[in-house]
Design an enzyme around this catalytic site. Structure first.
Site, PDB file in Angstrom:
ATOM      1  N   CYS A  71       0.863  -1.190   0.000  1.00 54.16           N
ATOM      2  CA  CYS A  71       0.000   0.000   0.000  1.00 54.16           C
ATOM      3  C   CYS A  71       0.895   1.234   0.000  1.00 54.16           C
ATOM      4  O   CYS A  71       2.008   1.203   0.514  1.00 54.16           O
ATOM      5  CB  CYS A  71      -0.881  -0.038   1.246  1.00 54.16           C
ATOM      6  SG  CYS A  71      -1.864   1.444   1.570  1.00 54.16           S
ATOM      7  N   SER A 123       0.759   3.670   1.849  1.00 54.13           N
ATOM      8  CA  SER A 123       1.105   4.087   3.217  1.00 54.13           C
ATOM      9  C   SER A 123       2.416   3.439   3.656  1.00 54.13           C
ATOM     10  O   SER A 123       3.173   4.027   4.432  1.00 54.13           O
ATOM     11  CB  SER A 123      -0.024   3.748   4.192  1.00 54.13           C
ATOM     12  OG  SER A 123      -1.223   4.353   3.775  1.00 54.13           O
ATOM     13  N   HIS A 146       5.015   5.589   2.126  1.00 51.89           N
ATOM     14  CA  HIS A 146       5.177   6.885   2.810  1.00 51.89           C
ATOM     15  C   HIS A 146       6.221   6.776   3.925  1.00 51.89           C
ATOM     16  O   HIS A 146       6.902   7.739   4.237  1.00 51.89           O
ATOM     17  CB  HIS A 146       3.857   7.360   3.422  1.00 51.89           C
ATOM     18  CG  HIS A 146       2.808   7.742   2.420  1.00 51.89           C
ATOM     19  ND1 HIS A 146       3.104   8.191   1.160  1.00 51.89           N
ATOM     20  CD2 HIS A 146       1.455   7.757   2.494  1.00 51.89           C
ATOM     21  CE1 HIS A 146       1.966   8.451   0.509  1.00 51.89           C
ATOM     22  NE2 HIS A 146       0.960   8.190   1.294  1.00 51.89           N
ATOM     23  N   HIS A 197       0.783  -3.979   6.028  1.00 54.62           N
ATOM     24  CA  HIS A 197      -0.428  -3.900   6.871  1.00 54.62           C
ATOM     25  C   HIS A 197      -1.668  -4.325   6.099  1.00 54.62           C
ATOM     26  O   HIS A 197      -2.778  -4.127   6.573  1.00 54.62           O
ATOM     27  CB  HIS A 197      -0.585  -2.469   7.398  1.00 54.62           C
ATOM     28  CG  HIS A 197      -0.757  -1.457   6.301  1.00 54.62           C
ATOM     29  ND1 HIS A 197       0.307  -0.983   5.561  1.00 54.62           N
ATOM     30  CD2 HIS A 197      -1.865  -0.877   5.798  1.00 54.62           C
ATOM     31  CE1 HIS A 197      -0.146  -0.143   4.663  1.00 54.62           C
ATOM     32  NE2 HIS A 197      -1.461  -0.072   4.767  1.00 54.62           N
ATOM     33  N   CYS A 242      -6.663  -3.418   3.839  1.00 57.64           N
ATOM     34  CA  CYS A 242      -6.470  -1.956   3.877  1.00 57.64           C
ATOM     35  C   CYS A 242      -7.081  -1.267   2.667  1.00 57.64           C
ATOM     36  O   CYS A 242      -8.143  -0.685   2.756  1.00 57.64           O
ATOM     37  CB  CYS A 242      -5.011  -1.547   4.015  1.00 57.64           C
ATOM     38  SG  CYS A 242      -4.864   0.250   4.102  1.00 57.64           S
TER      39      CYS A 242
END
Ligand code: PAD
Ligand code: ZN
Ligand code: ZN
Length: 378
Positions: free
Chosen positions: A47, A49, A52, A68, A178
């Site tokens: 993902c 995220s 990031h 995640h 997610c």
């Protein structure tokens, strides 16, 4: 031979510091303590995220095992665990549901106060008891969002795992952990998109395309995708976008284009990128008097937005939500059942499947805009 109660040595992708490749290492995974669950990971999506954190825009304690968005099988449980048992198929929950905190008890709230993200002072990178279950080369390694799924085995708190249908294909339903849940829920239950409405979705990655799927499921008549990468448009249209725009094709700001082409603005807009300029553009794209704009993209750390408050005064609503507004432990199993009942597709979102060892290639594909979701298989 049972591994319950023993330390498991296995492979994990450790990120020692930001802006470096992930490093496949042998790690030790301690047995679950009371109210914890050890999971054998079968599949994990990558993902944005996660990226990031790699890029440094999302600050977490290092070294860390990211990941995640996964699915797996319970290997063993700690004392007092009642909601899952060894052998169960499960999805780890990056947003837990303790069921006891003020937010969990609120009918609308879903950002559980046990979410490490909500820790005062920022993420701590440990489980609820304040310690880590991972070590590598003699050093404790941090958890990420209470899940850490870029590893063959992980340990999570019982609040951070949901049992799912035993027939569910784990290499697909990991996306429900997610990206899919976030995008789909943002449309159907946070924004509450209405039949016949007009929607604009900024950012057509895995999460944005899941917003498109949600808008279509909610009966939106017009779904306008916005992305600077036109290679995303074909998939967006396949999933329900009625038009797609590249802001770089226009002289004027994209919000003005959207307001003009919709006769005053859209009913619902979604920012699914994580940029301040597109957050404001999405808000300004909404119709005055009733438009609703949702912030889904993770805001870049340590940056502030200045905007003209007349946009809100004139009757637009600006909202944000994590994890599609879902109360996770209750809702994720239902979303898996809905997938099994063919209420929505996941296959179009999975553009690449790679063995876990090629995780850095998966991140490169995401950064290059070539993948929607890469699913790593273990
Ligand atoms: P992604 O990188 O796959 O997609 C982002 C898309 O945005 C890409 O298609 C880009 O081309 C496009 N884009 C980039 N810049 C612009 C721009 N200026 N204008 C228009 N389009 C642009 O990411 P993703 O879909 O995995 O995740 C999207 C965001 O959602 C990201 O910020 C991620 O961290 C966040 C997220 N939030 C939650 C949550 O709970 N709120 C959960 C999961 C992901
Ligand atoms: Zn995510
Ligand atoms: Zn809670």
């Amino acid at each position: 031979m049972s591994t319950a109660g023993k330390v498991i040595r296995c492979r994990a992708a450790v990120l020692w510091e930001p802006r470096k490749p992930l490093s496949i290492e042998e790690v030790e995974v301690a047995p679950p303590k009371a109210l914890e669950v050890r999971i054998k990971i079968v599949s994990s999506g990558i993902c944005s995220s996660d990226d990031h954190v790699v890029s440094g825009s999302l600050k977490v304690p290092f070294p860390v095992i990211l990941g995640h968005e996964a699915a797996g099988i319970v290997e063993s449980i700690g004392d007092g665990v009642t909601t899952v048992k060894p052998g169960d198929k499960v999805i780890p929950l990056p947003n837990p549901q303790c069921g006891k905190c003020r937010v969990c008890k609120h009918p609308e709230g879903n950002l559980c106060l046990k979410n490490d993200w909500c820790s005062p002072g920022g993420p701590t990178g440990v489980l609820q008891d304040g310690t880590s279950r991972f070590t590598c080369r003699g050093q404790a390694i941090h958890h990420f969002l209470g899940t850490s799924t870029f590893t063959e085995f992980t340990v999570v708190d019982e609040d951070s795992v949901a049992r799912i249908d035993a027939a569910a294909p784990l290499e697909k339903v990991c996306l429900i952990g997610c990206g899919f849940a976030t995008g789909y829920g943002s449309a159907i239950q946070v924004a509450k998109v209405t039949p016949g409405s007009t929607c604009a979705v900024f950012g057509l990655g895995g999460v944005g395309l899941s917003v498109v799927v949600g808008c279509r499921a909610a009966g939106a008549a017009r779904i306008i995708g916005v992305d600077i990468n036109k290679d995303k448009f074909a998939k967006a249209k396949e999933l329900g976008a009625t038009e797609c725009l590249n802001p770089r094709d226009f002289e004027k700001p994209i919000q003005e284009v959207l307001v003009e082409m919709t006769g005053g603005g859209v009913d619902f807009s979604f920012e699914v990128i994580g940029r301040l300029d597109t957050m404001e553009a999405a808000l300004a794209s909404c119709h005055m008097g009733y438009g609703v704009s949702l912030v889904v993209g993770v805001p870049p750390g340590a940056q502030k937005l200045t905007f003209d408050p007349i946009l809100l005064f004139n009757g637009r609503t600006w909202k944000g939500a994590v994890y599609g507004g879902w109360k996770s432990k209750d809702s994720i199993p239902k979303l898996v059942s809905d997938f099994m009942a063919k209420k929505f597709p996941l296959d179009p979102l999975i553009t690449h499947v790679l063995p876990f060892g090629q995780i850095n290639k998966g991140f490169d594909l995401l950064r290059a805009g070539k993948s929607i979701r890469t699913v790593l298989t273990f």
